[in-house]
Design a protein around this motif. Sequence first.
Motif, PDB file in Angstrom:
ATOM      1  N   ILE A 171      -0.629  -4.228   3.202  1.00  0.00           N
ATOM      2  CA  ILE A 171       0.206  -3.115   3.680  1.00  0.00           C
ATOM      3  C   ILE A 171       1.346  -2.832   2.709  1.00  0.00           C
ATOM      4  CG2 ILE A 171       1.854  -2.447   5.467  1.00  0.00           C
ATOM      5  CD1 ILE A 171       0.030  -3.711   7.522  1.00  0.00           C
ATOM      6  N   ASN A 172       2.032  -3.873   2.261  1.00  0.00           N
ATOM      7  CA  ASN A 172       3.162  -3.663   1.355  1.00  0.00           C
ATOM      8  C   ASN A 172       2.719  -3.043   0.034  1.00  0.00           C
ATOM      9  OD1 ASN A 172       5.167  -4.631   3.084  1.00  0.00           O
ATOM     10  ND2 ASN A 172       4.846  -6.746   2.453  1.00  0.00           N
ATOM     11  N   GLU A 173       1.571  -3.497  -0.488  1.00  0.00           N
ATOM     12  CA  GLU A 173       1.083  -2.939  -1.746  1.00  0.00           C
ATOM     13  C   GLU A 173       0.587  -1.511  -1.557  1.00  0.00           C
ATOM     14  OE1 GLU A 173       1.208  -2.819  -5.348  1.00  0.00           O
ATOM     15  OE2 GLU A 173       1.138  -4.946  -4.824  1.00  0.00           O
ATOM     16  N   PHE A 174      -0.130  -1.270  -0.476  1.00  0.00           N
ATOM     17  CA  PHE A 174      -0.702   0.059  -0.226  1.00  0.00           C
ATOM     18  C   PHE A 174       0.391   1.117  -0.103  1.00  0.00           C
ATOM     19  CE2 PHE A 174      -2.731   3.440   2.167  1.00  0.00           C
ATOM     20  CZ  PHE A 174      -4.018   3.478   1.631  1.00  0.00           C
ATOM     21  N   PHE A 175       1.441   0.799   0.656  1.00  0.00           N
ATOM     22  CA  PHE A 175       2.483   1.790   0.916  1.00  0.00           C
ATOM     23  C   PHE A 175       3.630   1.727  -0.081  1.00  0.00           C
ATOM     24  CE2 PHE A 175       0.373   1.564   5.034  1.00  0.00           C
ATOM     25  CZ  PHE A 175       0.233   2.920   5.336  1.00  0.00           C
ATOM     26  N   PHE A 176       3.552   0.806  -1.047  1.00  0.00           N
ATOM     27  CA  PHE A 176       4.581   0.747  -2.081  1.00  0.00           C
ATOM     28  C   PHE A 176       4.593   2.019  -2.925  1.00  0.00           C
ATOM     29  CE2 PHE A 176       5.670  -0.256  -6.530  1.00  0.00           C
ATOM     30  CZ  PHE A 176       6.969  -0.689  -6.361  1.00  0.00           C
ATOM     31  N   PHE A 177       3.440   2.647  -3.084  1.00  0.00           N
ATOM     32  CA  PHE A 177       3.317   3.823  -3.949  1.00  0.00           C
ATOM     33  C   PHE A 177       3.705   5.111  -3.234  1.00  0.00           C
ATOM     34  CE2 PHE A 177       0.496   0.540  -5.491  1.00  0.00           C
ATOM     35  CZ  PHE A 177       0.822   0.503  -6.833  1.00  0.00           C
ATOM     36  N   ARG A 178       4.115   4.993  -1.981  1.00  0.00           N
ATOM     37  CA  ARG A 178       4.563   6.155  -1.229  1.00  0.00           C
ATOM     38  C   ARG A 178       6.074   6.272  -1.330  1.00  0.00           C
ATOM     39  NH1 ARG A 178       6.408   8.010   3.670  1.00  0.00           N
ATOM     40  NH2 ARG A 178       5.302   9.817   4.541  1.00  0.00           N
ATOM     41  N   GLN A 179       6.577   7.499  -1.237  1.00  0.00           N
ATOM     42  CA  GLN A 179       8.020   7.710  -1.257  1.00  0.00           C
ATOM     43  C   GLN A 179       8.436   8.520  -0.038  1.00  0.00           C
ATOM     44  OE1 GLN A 179       9.584   9.777  -4.670  1.00  0.00           O
ATOM     45  NE2 GLN A 179      11.571   8.823  -4.492  1.00  0.00           N
ATOM     46  N   PRO A 180       9.168   7.931   0.938  1.00  0.00           N
ATOM     47  CA  PRO A 180       9.672   6.554   0.926  1.00  0.00           C
ATOM     48  C   PRO A 180       8.560   5.561   1.256  1.00  0.00           C
ATOM     49  CG  PRO A 180      10.259   7.604   2.976  1.00  0.00           C
ATOM     50  CD  PRO A 180       9.614   8.667   2.125  1.00  0.00           C
ATOM     51  N   SER A 181       8.717   4.355   0.750  1.00  0.00           N
ATOM     52  CA  SER A 181       7.698   3.331   0.962  1.00  0.00           C
ATOM     53  C   SER A 181       7.883   2.677   2.330  1.00  0.00           C
ATOM     54  CB  SER A 181       7.784   2.267  -0.136  1.00  0.00           C
ATOM     55  OG  SER A 181       9.043   1.613  -0.080  1.00  0.00           O
ATOM     56  N   LEU A 182       6.842   2.023   2.792  1.00  0.00           N
ATOM     57  CA  LEU A 182       6.889   1.236   4.021  1.00  0.00           C
ATOM     58  C   LEU A 182       6.773  -0.231   3.631  1.00  0.00           C
ATOM     59  CD1 LEU A 182       6.645   0.687   7.095  1.00  0.00           C
ATOM     60  CD2 LEU A 182       4.191   1.057   6.859  1.00  0.00           C
ATOM     61  N   THR A 183       7.727  -1.026   4.082  1.00  0.00           N
ATOM     62  CA  THR A 183       7.736  -2.443   3.727  1.00  0.00           C
ATOM     63  C   THR A 183       7.690  -3.295   4.985  1.00  0.00           C
ATOM     64  OG1 THR A 183       9.054  -1.977   1.755  1.00  0.00           O
ATOM     65  CG2 THR A 183       8.968  -4.260   2.506  1.00  0.00           C
ATOM     66  N   LEU A 184       6.735  -4.192   5.042  1.00  0.00           N
ATOM     67  CA  LEU A 184       6.652  -5.153   6.127  1.00  0.00           C
ATOM     68  C   LEU A 184       7.372  -6.415   5.656  1.00  0.00           C
ATOM     69  CD1 LEU A 184       5.374  -5.230   8.957  1.00  0.00           C
ATOM     70  CD2 LEU A 184       3.388  -6.345   7.947  1.00  0.00           C
ATOM     71  N   HIS A 185       8.657  -6.485   5.934  1.00  0.00           N
ATOM     72  CA  HIS A 185       9.487  -7.582   5.437  1.00  0.00           C
ATOM     73  C   HIS A 185       9.034  -8.917   6.022  1.00  0.00           C
ATOM     74  CE1 HIS A 185      12.434  -4.996   3.449  1.00  0.00           C
ATOM     75  NE2 HIS A 185      12.367  -4.211   4.494  1.00  0.00           N
TER      76      HIS A 185
END
Length: 857
Positions: A171-185
């Motif tokens: 999930i973190n890698e997939f949505f890292f390329f989105r702006q804003p990104s989604l991070t599952l801390h």
Amino acid sequence: MSEEIYDEKKQQIVSVAEKQQFNDGSSDDIALDRRMIISRFRAMNNIGDTGDSDPLADKTSSYLYDMLLETSLEDSIEILSKVLVEHYGDPNFDNSSYNKIEKMVQGPDAYGTDIETYELDTRLEAVVINYHSPYPEVRAVTDAFDDPTLPVETIRAYLLGCIWVAIGAFINEFFFFRQPSLTLHSTVIQLFLYPCGKLSEYLPNWGFSVRGTRYSLNPGPWNFKEQMLATIMVNVGGQTSNWMSMTVTLRHKIFFGYEWADFGFVFVMNFASLFFGYGLAGMMRKLVIFPVKAVFPNVLPTLALSRALVVKETKSSINGWTISRHNFFFLMFGLSFFYFFIPSVLFKALSTFNWMTWIAPQNVKLAVVTGSFLGFGLNPLATFDWAVINYTTPLVYPFNAWMNKFAGVLISGIIVLALYFSNYKWTGYIPLNSNAIFDRFGKTFNVSRILTNGQFDEVKYQNYSTPYISAGNIVGTGGLWAVYTCTFTYILISEHKLLWETTKKLGHSIRHPFDNSLEEFNDPHSRLMSRYKEVPDWWYIAVLIVGCATALAAIFAWPTTVPVWTLICIFLFNIAMLMPTLVVFSRTGYSMGFGAFSVIIAGYMDPGNAITNIVIRMWGYNIDNQSESFIGDQKIAHYARIPQRATFRCQMIATFIQCCCTAGAVEALLTSVKDFCNPIQADKFTCPFPRSVYSDAIMFGIINPDRVLNTLYPALKHSFYIGALIAIPFGFAQLKWPQKIKYINPAVMGYGTLLWGGTYNLSYYIPGAYFSFFFMYYIRKRYTAWWSKYNYILTSGLSAGVAFSGVIIFATLQYTQVPSISWWGNNVYASGVDYARVASTYTVPEDGFGLQPGQYH
């Protein structure tokens, strides 16, 4: 501490200690009444009168109470004498505590109390330090004892760890390329791990035995060590991989489009970089894991959260507060979760409270000085949003370290303003603080205008423009380069003994890889960990060799055109820089990657080759970043009494899963997301970081650094020796007066300059200053027991609430593109030139500013 000062100090302490023999044996005659001990315990920890509650009722305090009964005054003075020597000049050892211990060693007259109180206080202080920790922040999140019977490497702990590593990494890698990104801390995943662990208690007790040890699906109640093992796996493997952004830049047709950079190459390089960093981390255990001075303040909230979730505590009253850590965490979590909807959805101006720009929204100079987006950010009341306040994690880092960095931010910020308003190198024509590269018309530099078939075109370059950077970027870049040499020089001088001893120990480990390293350390945590089998150094050496060999094999097996010697050079450079930076990291929590610096190194080593630039950049960042991540989690294991070999196995497994999941996520993006990385991509997968990598590869790879530094910004080259020159007097002053200037650290100050040249400014630091002073200085000093019990739970609860709320807001409102509420509170902060981020003090001439076409060399 210099040899002379060390010997002199030690002799003074020993002499004083010998004079205490007049009290020999008297402490055994004193009746250690429990009520008297409780009274002194409250006084020493600033608990206050809280009725008839017993602050010694919890397990750790009971254990220390037993140790107190076994420790004589003579033993206590000997312990405290060693403490004065070992923590002389230690910035994390509070001056008031140090001065108090000095008076204890000098005797009851110097201490200023009656003999009975003096003896009890001296013994209490010695026992807490000798059997727990000299640092209250560490005592707050660790036990003074260990229960080796608790199951650790259980089937369910590994199963839950692997599942959440896979989910988090993908999930973190997939949505890292989105702006804003989604991070599952990892904080959020910790919250998910806990109920999953509790549910596993209902599994059947099925299992099997190996060599007399039973492995069961349900060995009993979900315990703290199982929670920490799974958490360590998530911390290590549930994150993004920096190499994946480099992969997109290399493979995607919108960038370089190299077809040879297939999934196999991506996976092998990912594997090599992660495991090389892990092997390097293991070799540094003697430097930053086992020594008691290596506090690692940034990992303490993780321990605090897991303890609050899993460990049952004895009810006690601390300064009138009786709420348990568990309940306090969920109270803060709930309040933070619901409150975050206000600054994020309902009243966005509370998040970016740029209220001074509302007075004159179109006033450029006002926005430049006070603006939260465009400018300097000089705003005493900049936000009411914990996500912004916590940008600097003010409730985690020690107050002195935090203020050192803040001082660096202020000093470098003044230089930024001076450069901008003096129009140095035409910075007045472009925004004050931006990480973008501009052309001579003040527009974003169009890299495609200097390329022909992906190659640098000299004619096009001469007809277009040389690149320009903002005043903030000049200071940030110069500070970045200076901080490398500053850190290296300062630690080399001030900690030369430590580095030399560590180097000798590393050499000994290589020659004798089966020796036990923990035998050299006598602090409470190392003594407790010595009962478990240690990981032999040759395991880490083998991992290091495998990572290095895999990387070299990838360079040879695919047509990368990367010279092997450049890879070897960056390996050696990172290894040389890792030791001094880890010393700073372990004591202050502040880390430093070498990605940006590696871009410049690669440009000089192999000019004109963008692939070398990208690959070297990855290694420059990943080696040290991964090493620091692995080492931080090994310190968590050290504090939590997780056996070393269990930590080794879980980190290896988690890292391999991360390799597979992050590579798989990028493969899915490249093959299934339409218009991936297009600036107008429908789901906002615009790839901001790969785009920056692409621009840097062009500017410092294909164009090469000489054109930029020699022609336009030659002063930046001086940053390297300026950093070293600044460090030299501080380093020798630290040797001569370690106790007097222990709170001044030029390396950490230098880290403050890195704020500039991006999207952050003072508005992200000033709010943190208030919280750091109040909690990390005032509360810690005046209400020590309250701070020890609740501080890290407070920051963990607030941060987890924000993170979880952010995930919900993203999934339900932002990703589904629900229109935001349009009203004054959501519009006012974005109504002026501050939000637009493009305003400048000077008007750009029609034919452009700066050097004219044909003058770019």
